[in-house]
Motif scaffolding. Structure first.
Motif, PDB file in Angstrom:
ATOM      1  N   MET A  90       0.812  -1.213   0.000  1.00  0.00           N
ATOM      2  CA  MET A  90       0.000   0.000   0.000  1.00  0.00           C
ATOM      3  C   MET A  90       0.849   1.268   0.000  1.00  0.00           C
ATOM      4  O   MET A  90       0.374   2.333  -0.390  1.00  0.00           O
ATOM      5  N   GLU A  91       2.105   1.163   0.407  1.00  0.00           N
ATOM      6  CA  GLU A  91       3.020   2.307   0.320  1.00  0.00           C
ATOM      7  C   GLU A  91       3.157   2.766  -1.131  1.00  0.00           C
ATOM      8  O   GLU A  91       3.067   3.959  -1.445  1.00  0.00           O
ATOM      9  N   GLY A  92       3.392   1.788  -2.020  1.00  0.00           N
ATOM     10  CA  GLY A  92       3.543   2.117  -3.430  1.00  0.00           C
ATOM     11  C   GLY A  92       2.270   2.684  -4.016  1.00  0.00           C
ATOM     12  O   GLY A  92       2.295   3.688  -4.747  1.00  0.00           O
ATOM     13  N   ILE A  93       1.139   2.067  -3.716  1.00  0.00           N
ATOM     14  CA  ILE A  93      -0.132   2.519  -4.275  1.00  0.00           C
ATOM     15  C   ILE A  93      -0.480   3.915  -3.781  1.00  0.00           C
ATOM     16  O   ILE A  93      -0.937   4.778  -4.540  1.00  0.00           O
ATOM     17  N   THR A  94      -0.246   4.169  -2.491  1.00  0.00           N
ATOM     18  CA  THR A  94      -0.533   5.486  -1.928  1.00  0.00           C
ATOM     19  C   THR A  94       0.302   6.574  -2.588  1.00  0.00           C
ATOM     20  O   THR A  94      -0.188   7.649  -2.930  1.00  0.00           O
ATOM     21  N   GLN A  95       1.599   6.292  -2.801  1.00  0.00           N
ATOM     22  CA  GLN A  95       2.473   7.288  -3.422  1.00  0.00           C
ATOM     23  C   GLN A  95       2.110   7.514  -4.884  1.00  0.00           C
ATOM     24  O   GLN A  95       2.083   8.659  -5.352  1.00  0.00           O
ATOM     25  N   MET A  96       1.816   6.446  -5.603  1.00  0.00           N
ATOM     26  CA  MET A  96       1.442   6.586  -7.009  1.00  0.00           C
ATOM     27  C   MET A  96       0.152   7.400  -7.133  1.00  0.00           C
ATOM     28  O   MET A  96       0.014   8.258  -8.015  1.00  0.00           O
ATOM     29  N   ALA A  97      -0.811   7.142  -6.251  1.00  0.00           N
ATOM     30  CA  ALA A  97      -2.072   7.888  -6.269  1.00  0.00           C
ATOM     31  C   ALA A  97      -1.819   9.371  -6.025  1.00  0.00           C
ATOM     32  O   ALA A  97      -2.431  10.237  -6.670  1.00  0.00           O
ATOM     33  N   GLU A  98      -0.926   9.678  -5.109  1.00  0.00           N
ATOM     34  CA  GLU A  98      -0.622  11.073  -4.803  1.00  0.00           C
ATOM     35  C   GLU A  98       0.016  11.759  -6.000  1.00  0.00           C
ATOM     36  O   GLU A  98      -0.316  12.919  -6.325  1.00  0.00           O
ATOM     37  N   TRP A  99       0.936  11.078  -6.683  1.00  0.00           N
ATOM     38  CA  TRP A  99       1.568  11.665  -7.871  1.00  0.00           C
ATOM     39  C   TRP A  99       0.551  11.908  -8.983  1.00  0.00           C
ATOM     40  O   TRP A  99       0.628  12.904  -9.702  1.00  0.00           O
ATOM     41  N   ILE A 100      -0.408  10.994  -9.123  1.00  0.00           N
ATOM     42  CA  ILE A 100      -1.455  11.181 -10.141  1.00  0.00           C
ATOM     43  C   ILE A 100      -2.295  12.402  -9.791  1.00  0.00           C
ATOM     44  O   ILE A 100      -2.583  13.252 -10.643  1.00  0.00           O
ATOM     45  N   LYS A 101      -2.695  12.530  -8.530  1.00  0.00           N
ATOM     46  CA  LYS A 101      -3.513  13.674  -8.098  1.00  0.00           C
ATOM     47  C   LYS A 101      -2.767  14.996  -8.270  1.00  0.00           C
ATOM     48  O   LYS A 101      -3.371  16.029  -8.553  1.00  0.00           O
ATOM     49  N   GLN A 102      -1.444  14.961  -8.098  1.00  0.00           N
ATOM     50  CA  GLN A 102      -0.633  16.159  -8.252  1.00  0.00           C
ATOM     51  C   GLN A 102      -0.336  16.496  -9.709  1.00  0.00           C
ATOM     52  O   GLN A 102       0.254  17.545  -9.999  1.00  0.00           O
ATOM     53  N   GLY A 103      -0.736  15.615 -10.624  1.00  0.00           N
ATOM     54  CA  GLY A 103      -0.481  15.839 -12.036  1.00  0.00           C
ATOM     55  C   GLY A 103       0.944  15.536 -12.461  1.00  0.00           C
ATOM     56  O   GLY A 103       1.366  15.906 -13.558  1.00  0.00           O
ATOM     57  N   LYS A 104       1.681  14.830 -11.610  1.00  0.00           N
ATOM     58  CA  LYS A 104       3.070  14.491 -11.921  1.00  0.00           C
ATOM     59  C   LYS A 104       3.196  13.190 -12.700  1.00  0.00           C
ATOM     60  O   LYS A 104       4.261  12.881 -13.240  1.00  0.00           O
ATOM     61  N   LEU A 105       2.120  12.420 -12.755  1.00  0.00           N
ATOM     62  CA  LEU A 105       2.187  11.109 -13.385  1.00  0.00           C
ATOM     63  C   LEU A 105       0.917  10.856 -14.179  1.00  0.00           C
ATOM     64  O   LEU A 105      -0.193  11.101 -13.688  1.00  0.00           O
ATOM     65  N   VAL A 106       1.085  10.378 -15.416  1.00  0.00           N
ATOM     66  CA  VAL A 106      -0.027  10.083 -16.320  1.00  0.00           C
ATOM     67  C   VAL A 106      -0.136   8.573 -16.502  1.00  0.00           C
ATOM     68  O   VAL A 106       0.868   7.897 -16.731  1.00  0.00           O
ATOM     69  N   ALA A 107      -1.352   8.042 -16.388  1.00  0.00           N
ATOM     70  CA  ALA A 107      -1.585   6.610 -16.590  1.00  0.00           C
ATOM     71  C   ALA A 107      -2.495   6.426 -17.796  1.00  0.00           C
ATOM     72  O   ALA A 107      -3.642   6.876 -17.784  1.00  0.00           O
ATOM     73  N   ARG A 108      -1.982   5.786 -18.843  1.00  0.00           N
ATOM     74  CA  ARG A 108      -2.758   5.575 -20.067  1.00  0.00           C
ATOM     75  C   ARG A 108      -3.154   4.109 -20.182  1.00  0.00           C
ATOM     76  O   ARG A 108      -2.434   3.217 -19.720  1.00  0.00           O
ATOM     77  N   GLU A 109      -4.298   3.860 -20.811  1.00  0.00           N
ATOM     78  CA  GLU A 109      -4.794   2.491 -20.964  1.00  0.00           C
ATOM     79  C   GLU A 109      -5.151   2.203 -22.417  1.00  0.00           C
ATOM     80  O   GLU A 109      -5.632   3.077 -23.143  1.00  0.00           O
ATOM     81  N   THR A 110      -4.896   0.967 -22.838  1.00  0.00           N
ATOM     82  CA  THR A 110      -5.420   0.444 -24.098  1.00  0.00           C
ATOM     83  C   THR A 110      -6.520  -0.525 -23.712  1.00  0.00           C
ATOM     84  O   THR A 110      -6.266  -1.528 -23.030  1.00  0.00           O
ATOM     85  N   ILE A 111      -7.747  -0.230 -24.112  1.00  0.00           N
ATOM     86  CA  ILE A 111      -8.906  -0.971 -23.618  1.00  0.00           C
ATOM     87  C   ILE A 111      -9.421  -1.950 -24.668  1.00  0.00           C
ATOM     88  O   ILE A 111      -9.635  -1.590 -25.835  1.00  0.00           O
ATOM     89  N   TYR A 112      -9.638  -3.189 -24.243  1.00  0.00           N
ATOM     90  CA  TYR A 112     -10.282  -4.211 -25.066  1.00  0.00           C
ATOM     91  C   TYR A 112     -11.645  -4.505 -24.426  1.00  0.00           C
ATOM     92  O   TYR A 112     -11.770  -4.565 -23.198  1.00  0.00           O
ATOM     93  N   GLU A 113     -12.657  -4.675 -25.251  1.00  0.00           N
ATOM     94  CA  GLU A 113     -14.016  -4.836 -24.743  1.00  0.00           C
ATOM     95  C   GLU A 113     -14.481  -6.286 -24.797  1.00  0.00           C
ATOM     96  O   GLU A 113     -14.354  -6.945 -25.825  1.00  0.00           O
ATOM     97  N   GLY A 114     -15.003  -6.771 -23.676  1.00  0.00           N
ATOM     98  CA  GLY A 114     -15.669  -8.054 -23.639  1.00  0.00           C
ATOM     99  C   GLY A 114     -14.822  -9.208 -23.152  1.00  0.00           C
ATOM    100  O   GLY A 114     -13.631  -9.297 -23.452  1.00  0.00           O
TER     101      GLY A 114
END
Length: 336
Positions: A288-312
């Motif tokens: 949870m240390e890693g997840i908490t820090q990554m979430a904070e960086w995303i909220k601060q706009g320091k980190l972008v998470a992109r997804e390629t989505i497949y349906e079904g």
């Protein structure tokens, strides 16, 4: 009783993995066990993820034919009397490619389900990407093994993938110069958009020449997702006491024979390099240390998470094969 569909290994892969190597089966889930206090609860999978790891199992015959495709998913809790997992929450759980499953956190102490953090403006798929397995792979695998220092040069292979794109952004947060290696012009453009200092298309021109131009001061840290010839060329550019974190060897996935590199020890001795492979579950006690820090960086706009989505649900094998070919940008996810 609830009927669940799940994907299994239909037959061992010979050469490249095909959709015919997968098969769906249907099974009835067992009734919940109360025993005074219910310890189990049913979940409905909403997001699956194709990952490189199972390809080796399929080609090497490590798992017997008929085994389920196991992996972490995001599931919605359908029924529960456990306060920590109320009905309607989304959890990350290691239950594999299936439509429904029974979860028992008390029996999954090493991979205990946890509630996916909710970030406004972002999908629940973050629980498999930046706020899950991929995020912690990048966070711990890079910071704990490479131990980057401000001003150092970091090279990332497979840089436009789920893990590599996060590693590069973490390196920028830590004040490093970052160079990414990717296989298309689109990926190169995107890496520069999210802050990479340089991005190299290894399918165009001379990789050695591009690396030399992009890393005039040499390379201090290398996060390796690829292996093979590309890694050998990066190693040639590494500085004294360089550090290499080995996350994967994509160049050997979905191949009958791995690519052999001559004299791989030469650079290790002359440059006194340090290389270490890892499996992210080494850091379960700090998950949870890693997840908490990554979430904070995303909220601060320091980190972008992109997804390629497949349906079904039925798209799972196709998305898996597509990911092995490097078709995805960012995290590949399957919405079911």
């Amino acid at each position: 009783m609830v009927s669940a569909r799940k994907w299994i290994y239909a037959k061992r892969a010979e050469g490249e993995i095909q959709e015919s190597n997968f098969q769906t089966v249907t099974e009835e889930l067992p009734a919940l066990q109360d025993g005074g206090k219910r310890t189990e609860f049913p979940g409905r999978n909403r997001i699956l993820q194709p990952r490189c790891g199972p390809s080796g199992y399929m080609q090497l015959g490590v798992l017997p034919v008929g085994s389920p495709i196991i992996g972490t998913t995001v599931a919605k809790v359908l029924q529960s009397n456990r306060a920590e997992f109320p009905v309607g929450v989304y959890v990350c759980a290691r239950i594999g490619w299936c439509t429904h499953a029974i979860l028992n956190p008390d029996k999954q102490k090493d991979n205990r389900p946890y509630i996916v953090p909710s970030l406004e403006g972002h999908s629940r798929a973050l629980g498999l990407g930046a706020l899950g397995l991929s995020g912690n792979t990048a966070y711990f695998g890079f910071l704990e093994i490479c131990k980057p220092r401000e001003g150092e040069t970091v090279v990332v292979s497979g840089a436009a993938g789920a893990v590599g794109s996060l590693v590069g952004q973490i390196a920028k947060i830590k004040g490093c110069r970052v160079v990414g290696l990717a296989g298309t012009a689109e990926k190169v453009r995107w890496l520069k958009e999210i802050g990479f200092d340089e991005a190299i298309n290894y399918k165009e021109a001379s990789v050695r020449e591009q690396l030399a131009a992009a890393t005039p001061g040499g390379i201090d840290c290398y996060f390796d997702n690829v292996g093979g010839e590309l890694t050998a060329m990066v190693r040639e550019r590494m500085n004294l006491y360089g550090r290499i974190s080995v996350c994967g060897t994509v160049s050997s996935y979905n191949r009958e024979q791995p690519i052999l590199i001559s004299d791989p020890q030469r650079d290790f001795v002359s440059k006194q390099l340090r290389q270490e492979g890892f499996v992210v579950f080494r850091w379960l006690n700090r998950w949870m240390e890693g997840i908490t820090q990554m979430a904070e960086w995303i909220k601060q706009g320091k980190l972008v998470a992109r997804e390629t989505i497949y349906e079904g649900f039925d798209a799972a094998p196709k998305s898996f094969i597509s990911m092995l070919k490097g078709d995805n940008v960012g995290k590949a996810v399957i919405k079911v």
